[in-house]
Design a protein around this motif. Sequence first.
Motif, PDB file in Angstrom:
ATOM      1  N   PHE A 170       0.641  -1.176  -0.020  1.00  0.00           N
ATOM      2  CA  PHE A 170      -0.076   0.160   0.023  1.00  0.00           C
ATOM      3  C   PHE A 170       0.913   1.097  -0.138  1.00  0.00           C
ATOM      4  O   PHE A 170       1.839   1.376   0.655  1.00  0.00           O
ATOM      5  CB  PHE A 170      -1.004   0.090   1.079  1.00  0.00           C
ATOM      6  CG  PHE A 170      -1.758  -1.124   1.452  1.00  0.00           C
ATOM      7  CD1 PHE A 170      -2.910  -1.194   0.849  1.00  0.00           C
ATOM      8  CD2 PHE A 170      -1.286  -2.282   1.823  1.00  0.00           C
ATOM      9  CE1 PHE A 170      -3.815  -2.094   0.950  1.00  0.00           C
ATOM     10  CE2 PHE A 170      -2.032  -3.543   1.881  1.00  0.00           C
ATOM     11  CZ  PHE A 170      -3.378  -3.516   1.397  1.00  0.00           C
ATOM     12  N   LEU A 225       0.285   5.001   0.918  1.00  0.00           N
ATOM     13  CA  LEU A 225      -0.645   6.161   1.525  1.00  0.00           C
ATOM     14  C   LEU A 225      -0.239   7.549   1.044  1.00  0.00           C
ATOM     15  O   LEU A 225       1.321   7.885   1.154  1.00  0.00           O
ATOM     16  CB  LEU A 225      -0.320   6.245   3.014  1.00  0.00           C
ATOM     17  CG  LEU A 225      -0.535   4.735   3.719  1.00  0.00           C
ATOM     18  CD1 LEU A 225      -0.334   4.663   5.297  1.00  0.00           C
ATOM     19  CD2 LEU A 225      -1.829   4.298   3.382  1.00  0.00           C
ATOM     20  N   ASP A 285      -0.870  11.955   0.432  1.00  0.00           N
ATOM     21  CA  ASP A 285      -1.455  13.238   0.838  1.00  0.00           C
ATOM     22  C   ASP A 285      -2.319  13.697  -0.088  1.00  0.00           C
ATOM     23  O   ASP A 285      -2.419  13.006  -1.317  1.00  0.00           O
ATOM     24  CB  ASP A 285      -0.186  14.250   1.379  1.00  0.00           C
ATOM     25  CG  ASP A 285       0.492  14.619   0.151  1.00  0.00           C
ATOM     26  OD1 ASP A 285       0.026  14.428  -1.127  1.00  0.00           O
ATOM     27  OD2 ASP A 285       1.549  15.344   0.433  1.00  0.00           O
ATOM     28  N   VAL A 321      -4.383  -0.961   7.345  1.00  0.00           N
ATOM     29  CA  VAL A 321      -4.000   0.042   6.410  1.00  0.00           C
ATOM     30  C   VAL A 321      -4.969   1.182   6.706  1.00  0.00           C
ATOM     31  O   VAL A 321      -4.336   2.358   6.929  1.00  0.00           O
ATOM     32  CB  VAL A 321      -4.540  -0.441   4.980  1.00  0.00           C
ATOM     33  CG1 VAL A 321      -4.256   0.889   3.946  1.00  0.00           C
ATOM     34  CG2 VAL A 321      -3.585  -1.616   4.808  1.00  0.00           C
ATOM     35  N   ALA A 322      -6.036   1.172   7.159  1.00  0.00           N
ATOM     36  CA  ALA A 322      -6.954   2.304   7.515  1.00  0.00           C
ATOM     37  C   ALA A 322      -6.386   3.022   8.584  1.00  0.00           C
ATOM     38  O   ALA A 322      -6.273   4.162   8.943  1.00  0.00           O
ATOM     39  CB  ALA A 322      -8.477   1.928   7.497  1.00  0.00           C
ATOM     40  N   GLU A 331      -3.220   3.055   9.731  1.00  0.00           N
ATOM     41  CA  GLU A 331      -2.124   3.654   9.864  1.00  0.00           C
ATOM     42  C   GLU A 331      -2.385   5.066   8.997  1.00  0.00           C
ATOM     43  O   GLU A 331      -1.867   5.904   8.957  1.00  0.00           O
ATOM     44  CB  GLU A 331      -1.173   2.712   8.955  1.00  0.00           C
ATOM     45  CG  GLU A 331       0.384   3.312   8.829  1.00  0.00           C
ATOM     46  CD  GLU A 331       1.294   2.540   8.275  1.00  0.00           C
ATOM     47  OE1 GLU A 331       2.460   3.303   8.367  1.00  0.00           O
ATOM     48  OE2 GLU A 331       1.251   1.488   7.790  1.00  0.00           O
ATOM     49  N   ALA A 332      -3.294   4.770   7.852  1.00  0.00           N
ATOM     50  CA  ALA A 332      -3.562   5.822   7.155  1.00  0.00           C
ATOM     51  C   ALA A 332      -4.269   7.235   7.753  1.00  0.00           C
ATOM     52  O   ALA A 332      -3.739   8.337   7.734  1.00  0.00           O
ATOM     53  CB  ALA A 332      -4.755   5.568   5.905  1.00  0.00           C
ATOM     54  N   ASN A 335      -2.492  10.904   8.841  1.00  0.00           N
ATOM     55  CA  ASN A 335      -3.389  11.870   8.050  1.00  0.00           C
ATOM     56  C   ASN A 335      -3.272  11.745   6.798  1.00  0.00           C
ATOM     57  O   ASN A 335      -3.355  12.800   6.000  1.00  0.00           O
ATOM     58  CB  ASN A 335      -2.830  13.234   8.717  1.00  0.00           C
ATOM     59  CG  ASN A 335      -3.955  14.291   8.472  1.00  0.00           C
ATOM     60  OD1 ASN A 335      -5.139  13.854   8.421  1.00  0.00           O
ATOM     61  ND2 ASN A 335      -3.697  15.490   8.358  1.00  0.00           N
ATOM     62  N   ALA A 336      -3.311  10.549   6.140  1.00  0.00           N
ATOM     63  CA  ALA A 336      -3.156  10.216   4.589  1.00  0.00           C
ATOM     64  C   ALA A 336      -4.724  10.779   4.028  1.00  0.00           C
ATOM     65  O   ALA A 336      -5.604  10.782   4.717  1.00  0.00           O
ATOM     66  CB  ALA A 336      -2.931   8.703   4.238  1.00  0.00           C
ATOM     67  N   VAL A 374      -5.165   6.225  -0.894  1.00  0.00           N
ATOM     68  CA  VAL A 374      -4.377   5.068  -0.750  1.00  0.00           C
ATOM     69  C   VAL A 374      -4.197   4.311  -2.039  1.00  0.00           C
ATOM     70  O   VAL A 374      -5.277   4.135  -2.810  1.00  0.00           O
ATOM     71  CB  VAL A 374      -5.281   3.824   0.160  1.00  0.00           C
ATOM     72  CG1 VAL A 374      -4.578   2.684   0.466  1.00  0.00           C
ATOM     73  CG2 VAL A 374      -5.406   4.499   1.690  1.00  0.00           C
ATOM     74  N   PHE A 377     -12.648   2.566   3.189  1.00  0.00           N
ATOM     75  CA  PHE A 377     -11.872   3.660   3.049  1.00  0.00           C
ATOM     76  C   PHE A 377     -12.691   4.928   2.827  1.00  0.00           C
ATOM     77  O   PHE A 377     -12.489   6.176   3.583  1.00  0.00           O
ATOM     78  CB  PHE A 377     -10.808   3.802   1.982  1.00  0.00           C
ATOM     79  CG  PHE A 377      -9.518   2.665   2.293  1.00  0.00           C
ATOM     80  CD1 PHE A 377      -9.563   2.169   3.614  1.00  0.00           C
ATOM     81  CD2 PHE A 377      -9.121   2.081   1.229  1.00  0.00           C
ATOM     82  CE1 PHE A 377      -8.391   1.194   3.683  1.00  0.00           C
ATOM     83  CE2 PHE A 377      -8.106   1.277   1.299  1.00  0.00           C
ATOM     84  CZ  PHE A 377      -7.755   0.692   2.511  1.00  0.00           C
ATOM     85  N   LEU A 380     -10.849   8.800   3.181  1.00  0.00           N
ATOM     86  CA  LEU A 380      -9.782   8.252   2.525  1.00  0.00           C
ATOM     87  C   LEU A 380     -10.290   7.841   0.975  1.00  0.00           C
ATOM     88  O   LEU A 380     -11.231   6.993   0.976  1.00  0.00           O
ATOM     89  CB  LEU A 380      -9.277   7.069   3.235  1.00  0.00           C
ATOM     90  CG  LEU A 380      -8.338   7.462   4.448  1.00  0.00           C
ATOM     91  CD1 LEU A 380      -8.328   5.858   5.115  1.00  0.00           C
ATOM     92  CD2 LEU A 380      -7.431   8.069   4.320  1.00  0.00           C
TER      93      LEU A 380
END
Length: 128
Positions: free
Chosen positions: A31, A33, A35, A61-62, A64-65, A69-70, A73, A101, A106
């Motif tokens: 994955f 991530l 900005d 994944v969600a 960590e995103a 502050n991603a 993805v 997401f 996201l």
Amino acid sequence: MGAAIQCLVDISAARAIFAPLGVAPIEIAAFALLDRSHRIIAVRQSAAGDVGAVAIPLRAVAQEAMTLNAAGVVMAHNHPSADPRPSAADIAVTRHAERVFGMLDLKLVDHLIVTRGGLTSFRSLGLL
């Protein structure tokens, strides 16, 4: 798969990031991530499966995103068989990931299948 700050805005950039997956003998998920400007915040190889399948850890994944502050993805996984076509399971997990997401604000920018011969983009196939 280094995560130097670069933009992931096209297939050639994605190929550079995820190409190492193409030679793996088992399925692996990774994955990127991103900005809001599609610059890479982090790249993670987060799951390994077997020759024909890999579990996609959407919750991790969600999490960590959200921590980083991603805003987006890019999912990727390889097909050791070298068949670049998405399977029914690939399509199902992509739709599920897009919903999960999306509830967290996201964007699933793309899901890529990596083979020795190149990449298949779900977005370019109209599957996202």
